[in-house]
Design a protein around this motif. Structure first.
Motif, PDB file in Angstrom:
ATOM      1  N   ASP A   1      -5.557  93.487  -6.359  1.00 60.83           N
ATOM      2  CA  ASP A   1      -5.276  91.429  -5.974  1.00 60.83           C
ATOM      3  C   ASP A   1      -4.919  91.798  -7.613  1.00 60.83           C
ATOM      4  N   ASN A   2      -3.715  90.514  -7.716  1.00 58.61           N
ATOM      5  CA  ASN A   2      -2.961  90.410  -8.944  1.00 58.61           C
ATOM      6  C   ASN A   2      -4.346  88.796  -9.237  1.00 58.61           C
ATOM      7  N   LEU A   3      -5.621  89.085 -10.141  1.00 61.35           N
ATOM      8  CA  LEU A   3      -6.355  88.434  -9.942  1.00 61.35           C
ATOM      9  C   LEU A   3      -6.254  87.480 -11.700  1.00 61.35           C
ATOM     10  N   LEU A   4      -4.690  88.076 -12.320  1.00 61.67           N
ATOM     11  CA  LEU A   4      -4.802  86.888 -13.058  1.00 61.67           C
ATOM     12  C   LEU A   4      -4.090  85.823 -13.385  1.00 61.67           C
ATOM     13  N   PHE A   5      -3.269  86.281 -11.443  1.00 64.85           N
ATOM     14  CA  PHE A   5      -1.961  85.353 -11.496  1.00 64.85           C
ATOM     15  C   PHE A   5      -2.286  84.643 -10.664  1.00 64.85           C
ATOM     16  N   THR A   6      -3.636  84.757  -9.792  1.00 64.98           N
ATOM     17  CA  THR A   6      -4.763  84.254  -8.974  1.00 64.98           C
ATOM     18  C   THR A   6      -5.196  82.987  -9.684  1.00 64.98           C
ATOM     19  N   ASN A   7      -5.795  83.249 -11.156  1.00 65.44           N
ATOM     20  CA  ASN A   7      -7.026  82.193 -11.927  1.00 65.44           C
ATOM     21  C   ASN A   7      -5.630  81.557 -12.247  1.00 65.44           C
ATOM     22  N   LEU A   8      -4.490  81.653 -12.821  1.00 69.18           N
ATOM     23  CA  LEU A   8      -3.856  81.182 -13.822  1.00 69.18           C
ATOM     24  C   LEU A   8      -2.986  79.590 -12.697  1.00 69.18           C
ATOM     25  N   GLN A   9      -2.967  80.284 -11.057  1.00 68.53           N
ATOM     26  CA  GLN A   9      -2.982  79.337 -10.747  1.00 68.53           C
ATOM     27  C   GLN A   9      -3.890  78.094 -10.361  1.00 68.53           C
ATOM     28  N   ALA A  10      -5.289  79.022 -10.396  1.00 72.31           N
ATOM     29  CA  ALA A  10      -6.230  77.802 -10.165  1.00 72.31           C
ATOM     30  C   ALA A  10      -6.494  76.888 -11.537  1.00 72.31           C
ATOM     31  N   ARG A  11      -6.048  77.307 -12.997  1.00 69.78           N
ATOM     32  CA  ARG A  11      -5.697  76.580 -13.274  1.00 69.78           C
ATOM     33  C   ARG A  11      -4.656  75.578 -14.037  1.00 69.78           C
ATOM     34  N   LEU A  12      -3.488  76.010 -13.437  1.00 72.14           N
ATOM     35  CA  LEU A  12      -2.528  74.922 -13.281  1.00 72.14           C
ATOM     36  C   LEU A  12      -3.149  73.821 -12.356  1.00 72.14           C
ATOM     37  N   LYS A  13      -3.699  74.213 -11.202  1.00 74.32           N
ATOM     38  CA  LYS A  13      -4.169  72.697 -10.310  1.00 74.32           C
ATOM     39  C   LYS A  13      -4.634  72.187 -11.160  1.00 74.32           C
ATOM     40  N   VAL A  14      -5.913  72.335 -11.887  1.00 75.49           N
ATOM     41  CA  VAL A  14      -6.330  71.744 -12.324  1.00 75.49           C
ATOM     42  C   VAL A  14      -5.704  71.053 -13.309  1.00 75.49           C
ATOM     43  N   TYR A  15      -4.467  71.414 -13.941  1.00 74.06           N
ATOM     44  CA  TYR A  15      -4.234  70.472 -14.829  1.00 74.06           C
ATOM     45  C   TYR A  15      -3.285  69.749 -14.235  1.00 74.06           C
ATOM     46  N   LYS A  16      -2.965  70.119 -13.191  1.00 73.25           N
ATOM     47  CA  LYS A  16      -1.350  69.083 -12.508  1.00 73.25           C
ATOM     48  C   LYS A  16      -2.258  68.128 -12.436  1.00 73.25           C
ATOM     49  N   LYS A  17      -3.466  67.563 -11.788  1.00 70.80           N
ATOM     50  CA  LYS A  17      -4.951  66.900 -10.979  1.00 70.80           C
ATOM     51  C   LYS A  17      -4.933  65.747 -11.992  1.00 70.80           C
ATOM     52  N   ILE A  18      -5.453  66.864 -13.131  1.00 72.10           N
ATOM     53  CA  ILE A  18      -5.478  65.888 -14.889  1.00 72.10           C
ATOM     54  C   ILE A  18      -4.207  64.726 -14.872  1.00 72.10           C
ATOM     55  N   ILE A  19      -2.976  65.455 -14.620  1.00 70.52           N
ATOM     56  CA  ILE A  19      -1.427  64.795 -15.188  1.00 70.52           C
ATOM     57  C   ILE A  19      -1.663  63.919 -14.376  1.00 70.52           C
ATOM     58  N   ASP A  20      -1.622  64.050 -12.743  1.00 69.44           N
ATOM     59  CA  ASP A  20      -1.500  62.906 -11.946  1.00 69.44           C
ATOM     60  C   ASP A  20      -2.205  61.104 -11.401  1.00 69.44           C
ATOM     61  N   GLY A  21      -3.711  61.982 -12.667  1.00 67.42           N
ATOM     62  CA  GLY A  21      -4.677  61.544 -12.587  1.00 67.42           C
ATOM     63  C   GLY A  21      -5.381  60.560 -11.705  1.00 67.42           C
ATOM     64  N   VAL A  22      -4.963  60.983  -9.788  1.00 67.14           N
ATOM     65  CA  VAL A  22      -6.327  61.270  -8.497  1.00 67.14           C
ATOM     66  C   VAL A  22      -7.052  61.929  -8.184  1.00 67.14           C
ATOM     67  N   ASP A  23      -8.068  61.055  -8.170  1.00 66.35           N
ATOM     68  CA  ASP A  23      -9.536  62.183  -7.785  1.00 66.35           C
ATOM     69  C   ASP A  23     -10.174  62.609  -8.749  1.00 66.35           C
ATOM     70  N   LEU A  24     -10.542  61.989  -9.943  1.00 63.49           N
ATOM     71  CA  LEU A  24     -10.421  62.894 -11.474  1.00 63.49           C
ATOM     72  C   LEU A  24     -11.949  61.939 -11.276  1.00 63.49           C
ATOM     73  N   PHE A  25     -13.015  62.153 -10.741  1.00 69.28           N
ATOM     74  CA  PHE A  25     -14.550  62.040 -10.734  1.00 69.28           C
ATOM     75  C   PHE A  25     -15.970  63.139 -10.886  1.00 69.28           C
ATOM     76  N   CYS A  26     -16.425  62.487 -11.829  1.00 73.73           N
ATOM     77  CA  CYS A  26     -17.514  64.057 -12.849  1.00 73.73           C
ATOM     78  C   CYS A  26     -18.470  64.309 -11.359  1.00 73.73           C
ATOM     79  N   ASP A  27     -18.488  65.141 -11.744  1.00 68.64           N
ATOM     80  CA  ASP A  27     -18.904  66.216 -10.926  1.00 68.64           C
ATOM     81  C   ASP A  27     -20.282  66.232 -10.148  1.00 68.64           C
ATOM     82  N   TYR A  28     -20.776  65.408 -11.323  1.00 68.89           N
ATOM     83  CA  TYR A  28     -22.190  65.309 -11.488  1.00 68.89           C
ATOM     84  C   TYR A  28     -22.809  63.759 -10.550  1.00 68.89           C
ATOM     85  N   CYS A  29     -22.193  62.596 -10.889  1.00 71.61           N
ATOM     86  CA  CYS A  29     -22.553  61.690 -10.442  1.00 71.61           C
ATOM     87  C   CYS A  29     -21.124  60.737 -10.170  1.00 71.61           C
ATOM     88  N   LYS A  30     -19.813  61.328 -10.122  1.00 75.34           N
ATOM     89  CA  LYS A  30     -18.826  61.095  -8.831  1.00 75.34           C
ATOM     90  C   LYS A  30     -17.910  59.426  -9.415  1.00 75.34           C
TER      91      LYS A  30
END
Length: 227
Positions: free
Chosen positions: A79-108
């Motif tokens: 498996d190309n784990l490097l690319f898979t992990n980069l995709q996962a981190r870029l998804k987080v970055y896109k989520k931050i840029i979009d600003g949608v559904d950014l909730f605390c993982d503990y208290c929401k």
């Protein structure tokens, strides 16, 4: 300040995401140019998704450079784990840029901070508790608004030092790879190595990484001489 004000205008989001996609097109499947959670690394160092490999199975060659695929199934083991992990981190970055559904993982509540070590969003109250209990571990936490004002490369640079590659086994996603199976030519987490007796012999993932780096350096030197 002017950049943060512009970011609040929604019409800029598609433009920023387009730039993001252009900068990181190299992590897409080299066959269909699509994002995929199942990327395989061929012996020729090209990366393809399972769909492209399945379509290409009768030919038995890499569709990019025509190098033979040694596996009878037509699907490489690695498996190309490097690319898979980069995709996962870029998804987080896109989520931050979009600003949608950014909730605390503990208290929401609204997520105002991001911890790259825990890979979690935190509200201000949970952030204070996080800093108090994990201060000895030096977890690197940043404000969401500061990440938004930076670039994707800055975001990846901050997470690169603390993040480990996660296991490719879907049931072990929380486990970091620390072992390399020489028989399968594949990185594994400790659970995979213990549960499957077919994985042997083992070596430490760091020693294998160092060996690969030395091998690449030799290849690079040979290429320079040929040029």
């Amino acid at each position: 300040m002017w950049f943060q004000k512009l970011l609040k205008k929604k019409f800029l989001f598609p433009y920023l995401l387009k730039l993001l996609e252009d900068d990181f097109r190299f992590i897409l499947c080299e066959g269909c140019q699509q994002e995929s959670p199942n990327l395989k690394l061929l012996t020729c160092l090209h990366t393809l998704c399972l769909d492209c490999l399945s379509e290409n199975k009768p030919i038995g060659q890499c569709p990019v450079c025509r190098t033979a695929i040694p596996q009878a199934s037509g699907i490489p083991d690695m498996d190309n784990l490097l690319f898979t992990n980069l995709q996962a981190r870029l998804k987080v970055y896109k989520k931050i840029i979009d600003g949608v559904d950014l909730f605390c993982d503990y208290c929401k509540k609204d997520g105002e901070f991001w911890c790259s070590e825990c890979e979690e969003f935190l509200c201000f109250k949970c952030f204070q508790a996080h800093q108090h209990y994990l201060k000895k571990e030096s977890h690197k936490t940043k404000r969401v608004m500061d990440i938004r004002a930076g670039s994707a490369k800055d975001f990846l640079k901050d997470t690169r030092r603390t993040s480990n590659l996660s296991c490719s086994n879907p049931t072990h996603k929380s486990q970091a790879v620390s072992i390399y199976c020489k028989k399968c030519c594949k990185p594994l987490c400790c659970i995979c190595a213990l549960l499957d007796s077919q994985h042997a012999p083992f070596c430490d993932i760091r020693s294998e990484t160092q060996r690969r780096q030395e091998e690449l350096a030799t290849i690079n030197q040979d290429l320079k001489q040929k040029r």
